[in-house]
Design a protein around this motif. Structure first.
Motif, short mmCIF file in Angstrom:
data_model
loop_
_atom_site.label_atom_id
_atom_site.label_comp_id
_atom_site.label_asym_id
_atom_site.label_seq_id
_atom_site.Cartn_x
_atom_site.Cartn_y
_atom_site.Cartn_z
N MET A 6 -18.47 50.56 -5.89
CA MET A 6 -19.52 51.51 -5.49
C MET A 6 -20.45 51.89 -6.65
O MET A 6 -21.65 52.03 -6.47
N VAL A 7 -19.89 52.01 -7.83
CA VAL A 7 -20.73 52.35 -8.98
C VAL A 7 -21.76 51.24 -9.22
O VAL A 7 -22.95 51.52 -9.44
N GLN A 8 -21.31 50.01 -9.14
CA GLN A 8 -22.23 48.88 -9.35
C GLN A 8 -23.28 48.82 -8.24
O GLN A 8 -24.44 48.48 -8.48
N ALA A 9 -22.86 49.16 -7.04
CA ALA A 9 -23.79 49.12 -5.91
C ALA A 9 -24.87 50.20 -6.06
O ALA A 9 -26.05 49.97 -5.75
N ILE A 10 -24.45 51.35 -6.54
CA ILE A 10 -25.40 52.44 -6.78
C ILE A 10 -26.37 52.03 -7.89
O ILE A 10 -27.58 52.23 -7.81
N ASN A 11 -25.82 51.45 -8.92
CA ASN A 11 -26.64 50.97 -10.02
C ASN A 11 -27.66 49.93 -9.53
O ASN A 11 -28.84 49.96 -9.92
N ASP A 30 -26.67 62.51 -19.86
CA ASP A 30 -26.02 61.26 -20.30
C ASP A 30 -26.35 60.06 -19.42
O ASP A 30 -25.61 59.08 -19.40
N VAL A 31 -27.45 60.11 -18.70
CA VAL A 31 -27.79 58.97 -17.82
C VAL A 31 -28.43 57.83 -18.60
O VAL A 31 -28.51 56.70 -18.10
N ARG A 39 -21.09 55.41 -15.41
CA ARG A 39 -21.84 54.16 -15.61
C ARG A 39 -22.76 53.80 -14.43
O ARG A 39 -23.15 52.65 -14.28
N ALA A 40 -23.08 54.80 -13.62
CA ALA A 40 -23.94 54.50 -12.46
C ALA A 40 -25.35 54.14 -12.89
O ALA A 40 -26.07 53.46 -12.17
N ARG A 116 -28.24 63.16 -6.80
CA ARG A 116 -26.96 62.45 -6.70
C ARG A 116 -25.86 63.26 -7.38
O ARG A 116 -26.11 63.87 -8.41
N MET A 117 -24.68 63.20 -6.85
CA MET A 117 -23.56 63.83 -7.56
C MET A 117 -22.24 63.24 -7.12
O MET A 117 -22.00 63.02 -5.94
#
Lengths: 326, 363
Positions: A6-11, A30-31, A39-40, A116-117
């Motif tokens: 999911m993190v990679q998909a959001i990215n 920290d984005v 790591r999003a 986003r959160m």
């Protein structure tokens, strides 16, 4: 097609829409250099530069409030709250401005912005990092609160949220961030905000959930189907507010039985709202009371006790069985 | 290692026009007569509307509103310095500035009489944000607007207002901090009118000045006499030019006095003396501006009377238009919950309309 978590998909969604549209920018704590604590936003700074990937001071209200200004000026900010537990500092902006600027100007002004959160439990986190408080945001008229359950719908819903002319609060179940992978097409796809997804059709019982609770819900449904040959219709809510009453009512009118699985505390939560919707729209079809399997109305316990407090497969399976037997 | 001083700060104060109407010859910006007269005309119009609104409110023809009397010399010159494309971000005591930027008098009346129509501008490109009743939030909006101007390299600036009480709110600090970090083209003006409803300036903060709060966020600051339109003109003008040149934000503290009540819902007699108010009236801005114009021999009693008649006529016309019955659907709020119609909201609209007495759907 790549298998992404999911993190990679959001990215991927962020990177694709930033490439498509110069007015899209991401901002938060920290984005940038760090790529987000989960790591999003990894790699976005290198690709799009610091003008569009803003490492902000620690100021949740300021991030969302300045996002309001940017959106008014025609930018499309994607604001990240590092954890939902810190997001309440921006509740004033959310309630007083984000959700109501359109209404108070009778449609003259709108805010194309996304907040986003990460939220929710199950990752053995420090206190204030495990709550499920979607209802605090969903209760504001004008709020749209989206919760994906997997990589593919996360990417599709986030793309839709960024492209929307109105604000979207996008809550990411962090227990699902790296829990599993799915095929996510490189080609852009969106899902409509405000529409629940019927994951599986069935005739005996409607099982409704969202976010990280979809996993135990699906497993429990499979177990009961195997054990008893029951036919279970499964609904992934995807959008908490505005809620898709049509899909819920149509399903329960067909099955006559409903179980709702919710991570959040029980009282005043989305499951209560779902029960009320069924009461309004499908009461005469009911064969059993709507069952709510939820968190408890207690302060979210530290992670030492966390597992026993989250609805799990056994609990959901038992709730389904009881509702079928009623 | 001995202790040493590593930073030193100071807060300048500027007054150009004294209460007796004499200007400091060195600091007087020497504005052309037409600019000065336009400024005074706006001040008179704002005062006339303010006074009429108080009467209307007392007669039950208008809702609660915050009177502006005494603060005209702040937002009016500031707004006159703005250009098309700049953002006007008010709190709720910038009546004159709003009018200068193009907000119709009728919009002000509509807003304070409980109609969202008062937030709808003739053209959204006027870029006047709706009143910010929740205090402090607007500074964060302004920081974002200023960032967007910087992002687009448009040369536009954001001008934001807040009261002395607002400087205690988190939004003020977060907004200024962001603008400082971004070096965003934001000019923030504190209207220090000494009172936040019943809380005096002395109980609002232990800081010696409000201006100095900007020093902490790395921006130039200045305290000015807020009843002096020339000091406002010079200080805001310099700040706007600095912002346009890409040199970042400025914080200006304009010291003034809230001559009337906070809103029509409170009574200042409960917390301050009439003697204090009387002294403040002697320092009010219209009086000294008029004296200044008379000293320059571009103003006299006849012209004053003509102006009073003119602004009265404008206010009369606005009130007449405001009080003309309008076709306003009662279900308008259902139109603007989301950008597109939603079945749940439409179902509630039907319920609302069906439940209306006599089925009428008009304001």
């Amino acid at each position: 097609m790549a298998k992404l978590n999911m993190v990679q998909a959001i990215n991927l969604a962020l990177a694709q829409e930033m490439a498509n549209d110069d007015s899209v920018l991401v901002m938060g704590q920290d984005v940038g250099v760090d790529g987000g604590v989960f790591r999003a936003t990894d790699g976005l700074l290198e690709r799009f530069g610091q003008k569009r990937v803003l490492d902000t001071p620690l100021a949740e209200s300021g991030i969302v409030g300045s996002g309001v200004g940017m959106a008014l000026a025609g930018l499309k900010p994607v604001c990240e709250m590092q954890f939902s537990g810190f997001s309440y500092m921006m509740m004033g902006q959310f309630e007083a401005h984000v959700t109501r600027l359109r209404a108070r100007t009778l449609g003259q002004l709108n805010l194309p912005m996304v907040i986003r959160m990460p939220y929710g439990g199950g990752v053995r986190a420090l206190e204030h990092h495990s709550e499920s408080r979607e209802v605090m945001y969903a209760h504001q008229p004008g709020a749209r609160v989206v919760i994906p359950s997997g990589p593919r719908n996360a990417r599709a819903l986030l793309l839709a949220a960024i492209r929307d002319p109105d604000p979207v609060l996008f809550m990411e179940p962090k227990h699902s961030y790296r829990a599993f992978r799915e095929e996510v097409p490189e080609q852009e796809e969106t899902l409509p905000i405000g529409k629940a997804h019927v994951v599986q059709e069935g005739t005996d019982l409607t099982l409704i959930s969202w976010g990280a609770m979809m996993r135990p819900a699906l497993k429990a449904a499979a177990r009961i189907e195997k054990q008893r040959g029951a036919s279970i219709e499964i609904i992934d809510l995807l959008t908490i507010a505005p809620m898709d009453h049509e899909t819920i009512a149509a399903s329960v009118a067909k099955t006559g039985r409903c179980v709702v699985v919710q991570e959040a505390p029980r009282s005043f939560g989305p499951s209560s709202e779902i029960t009320a919707v069924i009461n309004d729209r499908a009461f005469l079809y009911l064969e059993a009371p709507v069952k709510r399997l939820t968190g408890y109305d207690v302060v979210t316990p530290y992670f030492g006790r966390e597992k026993s407090y989250l609805p799990g497969v056994d609990k959901v399976a038992q709730g389904i069985a009881e509702t079928l037997d009623f | 290692m001995p202790r040493k001083q590593i930073a030193k700060f100071s807060v300048p104060h500027v007054q150009i026009l004294a209460p007796d109407g004499t200007a400091d010859a060195k600091l007087d910006p020497g504005l052309p007569a037409d600019t000065l007269l336009a400024m005074y005309r706006w001040m008179r119009l704002a005062r006339a509307l303010d006074e009429r609104m108080l009467k209307l409110q007392r007669q039950g023809r208008l809702g609660t509103f915050p009177p502006n009397a005494g603060q005209e010399a702040i937002s009016i010159p500031a707004a006159m310095l703005m250009r098309d494309g700049d953002w006007f971000v008010g709190a709720f005591r910038e009546l004159g500035g709003r009018l200068v930027r193009g907000e119709p008098l009728t919009a002000v009346l509509d807003y304070y009489n409980g109609w969202e129509e008062g937030n709808v501008l003739p053209d959204k490109e006027l870029r006047i944000l709706p009143t910010s009743v929740v205090i402090g939030c607007q500074i964060e909006h302004a920081a974002g607007l200023a960032y967007a101007a910087q992002y687009k390299e448009s040369g536009e600036v954001a001008l934001a207002f807040i009261g002395d009480g607002g400087t205690s709110e988190g939004g003020f600090h977060e907004g200024l901090n962001l603008a400082g970090v971004w070096r965003a083209p934001l000019v923030t003006i504190i209207q220090n009118n000494q009172w936040a409803i019943s809380i005096p300036r002395s109980q609002q903060t232990a800081s010696e000045t409000l201006a100095q709060k900007g020093i902490a966020y790395g921006m130039p600051v200045v305290q000015i006499d807020g009843n002096d339109p020339l000091a406002v003109w010079v200080a805001v003008g310099e700040a706007i030019e600095r912002a346009r040149r890409g040199e970042g934000p400025t914080l200006i503290e304009a010291v003034t006095y809230r001559l009337m009540m906070h809103t029509t819902a409170d009574d200042p007699k409960k917390y301050r003396t009439e003697d204090e108010e009387k002294r403040a009236w002697e320092l009010e801005p219209l009086l000294r501006t008029r004296k200044y114009l008379e000293n320059k021999e571009i103003w006299d009693q006849d012209r004053e009377q003509a102006l009073l008649d003119e602004v009265k006529a404008r206010v009369d016309a606005a009130v007449a238009e405001f009080e003309t019955p309008k076709e306003r659907p009662l279900d308008a709020p259902f139109d603007h919950v989301y950008g597109t119609a939603h079945p749940n909201i439409e179902a509630q609209r039907r319920e609302f309309l069906a439940g209306l007495e006599g089925g009428g759907a008009r304001g």
